[in-house]
Design an enzyme around this catalytic site. Structure first.
Site, PDB file in Angstrom:
ATOM      1  N   HIS A  10      -3.518   9.416  -2.418  1.00 56.80           N
ATOM      2  CA  HIS A  10      -4.252   8.799  -3.524  1.00 56.80           C
ATOM      3  C   HIS A  10      -4.666   7.380  -3.167  1.00 56.80           C
ATOM      4  O   HIS A  10      -5.152   6.649  -4.021  1.00 56.80           O
ATOM      5  CB  HIS A  10      -3.387   8.797  -4.793  1.00 56.80           C
ATOM      6  CG  HIS A  10      -3.168  10.167  -5.359  1.00 56.80           C
ATOM      7  ND1 HIS A  10      -2.179  11.005  -4.903  1.00 56.80           N
ATOM      8  CD2 HIS A  10      -3.831  10.847  -6.328  1.00 56.80           C
ATOM      9  CE1 HIS A  10      -2.239  12.142  -5.573  1.00 56.80           C
ATOM     10  NE2 HIS A  10      -3.227  12.075  -6.441  1.00 56.80           N
ATOM     11  N   GLY A  13      -7.801   3.483   0.799  1.00 53.07           N
ATOM     12  CA  GLY A  13      -7.811   2.925   2.157  1.00 53.07           C
ATOM     13  C   GLY A  13      -7.402   3.965   3.182  1.00 53.07           C
ATOM     14  O   GLY A  13      -7.969   4.054   4.268  1.00 53.07           O
ATOM     15  N   LYS A  14      -6.429   4.790   2.802  1.00 52.12           N
ATOM     16  CA  LYS A  14      -6.004   5.866   3.709  1.00 52.12           C
ATOM     17  C   LYS A  14      -7.060   6.957   3.808  1.00 52.12           C
ATOM     18  O   LYS A  14      -7.274   7.505   4.891  1.00 52.12           O
ATOM     19  CB  LYS A  14      -4.702   6.497   3.211  1.00 52.12           C
ATOM     20  CG  LYS A  14      -3.458   5.659   3.403  1.00 52.12           C
ATOM     21  CD  LYS A  14      -2.254   6.562   3.148  1.00 52.12           C
ATOM     22  CE  LYS A  14      -0.981   5.820   2.917  1.00 52.12           C
ATOM     23  NZ  LYS A  14       0.121   6.737   2.581  1.00 52.12           N
ATOM     24  N   ASP A  67       3.006   9.017   5.238  1.00 54.89           N
ATOM     25  CA  ASP A  67       3.810   8.044   4.523  1.00 54.89           C
ATOM     26  C   ASP A  67       4.020   6.879   5.468  1.00 54.89           C
ATOM     27  O   ASP A  67       4.382   7.069   6.634  1.00 54.89           O
ATOM     28  CB  ASP A  67       5.157   8.609   4.063  1.00 54.89           C
ATOM     29  CG  ASP A  67       5.759   7.723   2.992  1.00 54.89           C
ATOM     30  OD1 ASP A  67       5.184   7.652   1.885  1.00 54.89           O
ATOM     31  OD2 ASP A  67       6.785   7.076   3.253  1.00 54.89           O
ATOM     32  N   SER A  68       3.736   5.705   4.971  1.00 52.13           N
ATOM     33  CA  SER A  68       3.686   4.571   5.880  1.00 52.13           C
ATOM     34  C   SER A  68       4.223   3.326   5.215  1.00 52.13           C
ATOM     35  O   SER A  68       4.480   3.309   4.013  1.00 52.13           O
ATOM     36  CB  SER A  68       2.241   4.359   6.332  1.00 52.13           C
ATOM     37  OG  SER A  68       1.363   4.420   5.224  1.00 52.13           O
ATOM     38  N   ASP A 149      -3.051  -5.288   5.716  1.00 53.24           N
ATOM     39  CA  ASP A 149      -3.829  -5.548   6.938  1.00 53.24           C
ATOM     40  C   ASP A 149      -4.140  -7.025   7.171  1.00 53.24           C
ATOM     41  O   ASP A 149      -4.114  -7.496   8.305  1.00 53.24           O
ATOM     42  CB  ASP A 149      -5.151  -4.763   6.924  1.00 53.24           C
ATOM     43  CG  ASP A 149      -4.954  -3.327   7.358  1.00 53.24           C
ATOM     44  OD1 ASP A 149      -3.902  -3.017   7.945  1.00 53.24           O
ATOM     45  OD2 ASP A 149      -5.858  -2.506   7.103  1.00 53.24           O
ATOM     46  N   LYS A 167      -8.787  -1.355  14.985  1.00 53.85           N
ATOM     47  CA  LYS A 167      -7.551  -1.031  14.253  1.00 53.85           C
ATOM     48  C   LYS A 167      -7.048   0.360  14.654  1.00 53.85           C
ATOM     49  O   LYS A 167      -5.877   0.525  14.977  1.00 53.85           O
ATOM     50  CB  LYS A 167      -7.767  -1.108  12.735  1.00 53.85           C
ATOM     51  CG  LYS A 167      -6.465  -0.776  11.999  1.00 53.85           C
ATOM     52  CD  LYS A 167      -6.510  -0.810  10.493  1.00 53.85           C
ATOM     53  CE  LYS A 167      -5.163  -0.310   9.946  1.00 53.85           C
ATOM     54  NZ  LYS A 167      -5.125  -0.131   8.506  1.00 53.85           N
ATOM     55  N   ARG A 173      -1.110   4.371  12.318  1.00 59.42           N
ATOM     56  CA  ARG A 173      -1.750   5.630  11.899  1.00 59.42           C
ATOM     57  C   ARG A 173      -2.564   6.216  13.044  1.00 59.42           C
ATOM     58  O   ARG A 173      -2.587   7.434  13.250  1.00 59.42           O
ATOM     59  CB  ARG A 173      -2.625   5.377  10.661  1.00 59.42           C
ATOM     60  CG  ARG A 173      -3.124   6.642   9.982  1.00 59.42           C
ATOM     61  CD  ARG A 173      -3.618   6.364   8.561  1.00 59.42           C
ATOM     62  NE  ARG A 173      -2.543   5.908   7.711  1.00 59.42           N
ATOM     63  CZ  ARG A 173      -2.394   4.642   7.307  1.00 59.42           C
ATOM     64  NH1 ARG A 173      -3.274   3.715   7.619  1.00 59.42           N
ATOM     65  NH2 ARG A 173      -1.358   4.308   6.574  1.00 59.42           N
TER      66      ARG A 173
HETATM   67  P1  ITT Z   1      -0.219   7.909  -0.951  1.00 59.66           P
HETATM   68  O1  ITT Z   1       1.282   8.068  -1.077  1.00 59.66           O
HETATM   69  O2  ITT Z   1      -0.975   8.525  -2.052  1.00 59.66           O
HETATM   70  O3  ITT Z   1      -0.720   8.306   0.400  1.00 59.66           O
HETATM   71  P2  ITT Z   1       0.467   5.110  -1.031  1.00 59.66           P
HETATM   72  O4  ITT Z   1      -0.320   3.850  -0.949  1.00 59.66           O
HETATM   73  O5  ITT Z   1       1.460   5.236  -2.167  1.00 59.66           O
HETATM   74  O6  ITT Z   1      -0.553   6.331  -1.050  1.00 59.66           O
HETATM   75  P3  ITT Z   1       2.656   5.070   0.845  1.00 59.66           P
HETATM   76  O7  ITT Z   1       3.670   5.506  -0.148  1.00 59.66           O
HETATM   77  O8  ITT Z   1       2.706   5.654   2.212  1.00 59.66           O
HETATM   78  O9  ITT Z   1       1.192   5.341   0.336  1.00 59.66           O
HETATM   79  O10 ITT Z   1       2.719   3.486   0.910  1.00 59.66           O
HETATM   80  C1  ITT Z   1       2.298   2.833   2.016  1.00 59.66           C
HETATM   81  C2  ITT Z   1       1.949   1.393   1.683  1.00 59.66           C
HETATM   82  O11 ITT Z   1       2.118   0.635   2.882  1.00 59.66           O
HETATM   83  C3  ITT Z   1       0.487   1.268   1.296  1.00 59.66           C
HETATM   84  O12 ITT Z   1       0.307   1.267  -0.101  1.00 59.66           O
HETATM   85  C4  ITT Z   1       0.100  -0.059   1.917  1.00 59.66           C
HETATM   86  O13 ITT Z   1       0.403  -1.107   1.035  1.00 59.66           O
HETATM   87  C5  ITT Z   1       1.006  -0.165   3.129  1.00 59.66           C
HETATM   88  N1  ITT Z   1       0.291   0.313   4.329  1.00 59.66           N
HETATM   89  C6  ITT Z   1       0.404   1.513   4.957  1.00 59.66           C
HETATM   90  N2  ITT Z   1      -0.446   1.620   5.982  1.00 59.66           N
HETATM   91  C7  ITT Z   1      -1.126   0.471   6.007  1.00 59.66           C
HETATM   92  C8  ITT Z   1      -2.164  -0.023   6.826  1.00 59.66           C
HETATM   93  O14 ITT Z   1      -2.711   0.713   7.791  1.00 59.66           O
HETATM   94  N3  ITT Z   1      -2.620  -1.239   6.567  1.00 59.66           N
HETATM   95  C9  ITT Z   1      -2.119  -1.989   5.580  1.00 59.66           C
HETATM   96  N4  ITT Z   1      -1.166  -1.596   4.752  1.00 59.66           N
HETATM   97  C10 ITT Z   1      -0.652  -0.377   4.960  1.00 59.66           C
END
Ligand code: ITT
Length: 193
Positions: A10, A13-14, A67-68, A149, A167, A173
């Site tokens: 959701h 950005g992803k 998940d990140s 970022d 990036k 990722r």
């Molecule tokens: P979904 O679970 O729906 O995929 P989310 O934003 O809740 O969306 P996560 O639970 O994986 O996803 O949270 C990861 C957070 O970490 C995300 O909201 C960003 O704030 C940060 N994050 C992850 N990857 C990033 C990136 O490439 N650049 C910057 N911030 C990142």
């Protein structure tokens, strides 16, 4: 390769990154209205699986999730798996900057982690993980990307200051999906044998 995945995220950005990384691999990316399962896992990998499995069950299609999060050395790895729930929305970057306000450059190390998981309707799954190392900047710089970022830098430039290609070539990722592509190709080859 001929493959179609629902992208189980959701985070806009992803979505953009999934599309630009997966499409050149020949993977068709499908969007769907998905509910948001509770991320009850204790690891990135567990949460990625929860999201991918829920999306696969809801749509009947192969689904892929990430998940990140950002792990800051000085904060003992926080916010980590809680990166999306850390501080109030809109204040997350500032909160990290504030907590590291007087921390010298040698102690500002940080890394991003991305756990990717694909789940297939028959229950099969493919998992991959990527990490990238850098430091927390002293201030937010750059407009590209999303989330943290603009405060995460490598060699003096934040991800927010890099092009998409830059990036993806060095991000958590990007690395996770490189491994994912390898495993998916093996999976598809064996599946057809
Ligand atoms: P979904 O679970 O729906 O995929 P989310 O934003 O809740 O969306 P996560 O639970 O994986 O996803 O949270 C990861 C957070 O970490 C995300 O909201 C960003 O704030 C940060 N994050 C992850 N990857 C990033 C990136 O490439 N650049 C910057 N911030 C990142």
């Amino acid at each position: 390769m001929e493959m179609k995945f629902v992208i189980a995220t959701h985070n806009p950005g992803k979505v953009v990154e999934f599309q630009r990384i997966l499409e050149p691999m020949g993977i068709e990316v499908v969007m769907a209205e998905l509910s948001e399962p509770e991320e009850t896992g204790k690891t990135f990998a567990e949460n990625a699986f929860i999201k991918a499995e829920a999306a696969c069950k809801e749509t009947g299609l192969p689904a892929v999730a990430d998940d990140s999060g950002l792990c800051v050395d000085f904060l003992n790895g926080a916010p980590g798996i809680y990166s999306a729930r850390f501080a109030e929305p809109g204040k997350r970057r500032l909160t990290v900057l504030e907590k590291l306000k007087d921390v010298p450059v040698e102690q500002r190390g940080a890394h991003f982690v991305s756990a990717v998981c694909a789940v297939f309707p028959n229950g099969d799954r493919i998992e991959a993980e990527g990490k990238c190392f850098g430091a927390i900047a002293f201030e937010s710089r750059g407009e590209n990307g999303f989330g943290y970022d603009s405060i995460f830098e490598q060699e003096g430039r934040t991800f927010g200051e890099m092009s998409n290609e830059e990036k993806d070539a060095r991000s958590h990722r990007g690395f996770a999906f490189q491994e994912f592509e390898k495993k998916l190709r093996e999976y598809l080859t064996i599946g057809k044998a």
